[in-house]
Each structure stands twice: as C-alpha cells, then as structure tokens.
Design a protein around this motif. Structure first.
Motif, short mmCIF file in Angstrom:
data_model
loop_
_atom_site.label_atom_id
_atom_site.label_comp_id
_atom_site.label_asym_id
_atom_site.label_seq_id
_atom_site.Cartn_x
_atom_site.Cartn_y
_atom_site.Cartn_z
N SER A 9 25.45 1.73 -10.00
CA SER A 9 25.81 2.29 -11.30
C SER A 9 25.53 3.79 -11.31
CB SER A 9 25.03 1.59 -12.41
OG SER A 9 23.67 1.94 -12.31
N LYS A 10 25.79 4.43 -12.41
CA LYS A 10 25.57 5.87 -12.53
C LYS A 10 24.18 6.20 -13.07
CE LYS A 10 30.39 7.11 -12.92
NZ LYS A 10 31.39 7.87 -13.63
N ASP A 11 23.30 5.19 -13.17
CA ASP A 11 21.94 5.43 -13.63
C ASP A 11 21.19 6.26 -12.60
OD1 ASP A 11 22.50 3.88 -15.80
OD2 ASP A 11 21.56 2.07 -14.99
#
Length: 192
Positions: free
Chosen positions: A64-66
C-alpha cells in the motif's frame, strides 16, 4: 621503501588468493601490481558479495502507500499534540509488593526488594486547582493518558499493566490523584 611496498602488496595478494580461490591470478608484472595495489582494499579480500540476495529488514513494507504500519507506531503517540499548551503535572511512580511476616522474617516466598517481585504500580499525580469531576483518565497496557482543563499527562509506563484491573482515587485535601495499576507478570510461574 620500494621493497617494503612490493612485499606488502604480495602479502595482500597472497591473502586474497587464499580467501577467494575462485578469482583468477593476475599477471605478476611490476606495473600491473602497482595499479592493482591502488585498487585493493579491505573490501577486495574474500569472495565478491552476491547480488541476487535481498537484504532482510525487520519491517516489511506493505504494497500500500502507507509509510508505516500499525506495529511501528508506539502506543500512546496519538495523544501527542505539539500545539496543546497545557502543563504537564508533577508525578511519581512507585512500585509496590505485598509483603507479610513470612517474607520479612522467614523468607519463605523467595521475594526480594527488586522490581521483579512487585505486583502493583502506584502513580501519584499532583493536580492543583482541579476537581475530581474534571479529570479524564485513560489507561492502556503501556500508556497512561490524563487530561484536565489545565493539565495533560501522556505517560509511557515502565512495565505493562492490566488496563481493566486498576483503581484511581482523588484526594481533594492534597490535590492529588493516585492510580493503582496491577502489573502484568508473565513469568510468575517461574519467579514465584
């Protein structure tokens, strides 16, 4: 001096040949040896590092983009607020243990004065000009969060506690809140 440099070069090449037998021998001409000496260093000794292996890290990045995961964020950091101008009250942490006569005089229970034998943690928080009804208290396993109109305390506890099995008492005459928390002791079977 030139003789000393050439012998140390030969020693370095011999050591390199011993530690990395798969590398091919270079020509022993003086000109090439001096050029090789300029490029040799501690990283040239031994076999070359493998490029196809991935470096293992303790944190695996999600797809994810976390930029961080939930496990990386310490408990209680959601309460940190730089813009909050409330003062931090004075506090004191006292570790407590139940001691009877058999412990003091006979030493039957194998308790000692160390913190490993403590059953509870007492947190004394001085709250001048505060009423008991103004206090908002939240206890997590390793974090104590206290809020009033004038004070804010975010305290990382030195040992994990049972968050649901504590008690708090406010003493109006001393203007002090006492929070008693039971310590989680996973090694009780071994220690006691």
């Amino acid at each position: 001096m030139e003789g000393l440099g050439a012998s140390s070069l030969q020693n370095l090449q011999a050591l390199s040949a011993l530690l990395s037998p798969q590398q091919q021998e270079e020509d022993d001409e003086d000109g090439k040896n001096m050029l090789a000496c300029a490029h040799l260093g501690p990283g040239n000794i031994g076999p070359p590092p493998k490029k196809d292996k991935e470096v293992s890290t303790p944190y695996k990045k999600q797809k994810s983009k976390d930029i961080w995961s939930e496990e990386e964020v310490p408990e209680g950091s959601q309460y940190d607020d730089e813009a909050d101008q409330r003062a931090q009250p004075e506090y004191e942490i006292i570790l407590k243990q139940s001691v009877g006569t058999e412990d003091v005089f006979l030493g039957l229970s194998r308790k000692d004065p160390s913190s490993m034998c403590c059953e509870a943690m007492l947190v004394k928080i001085k709250l001048p000009d505060t009423k008991a009804t103004d206090v908002v208290l939240d206890i997590k396993e390793t974090f104590l969060d206290l809020r009033t109109a004038k004070y804010k305390l975010g305290l990382h506890l030195p040992q994990p506690v049972h968050s649901q099995e504590g008690r708090a008492q406010f003493y109006t005459e001393r203007e002090e809140l006492e929070v008693t928390l039971l310590i989680k002791r996973p090694m009780d079977i071994i220690n006691m």
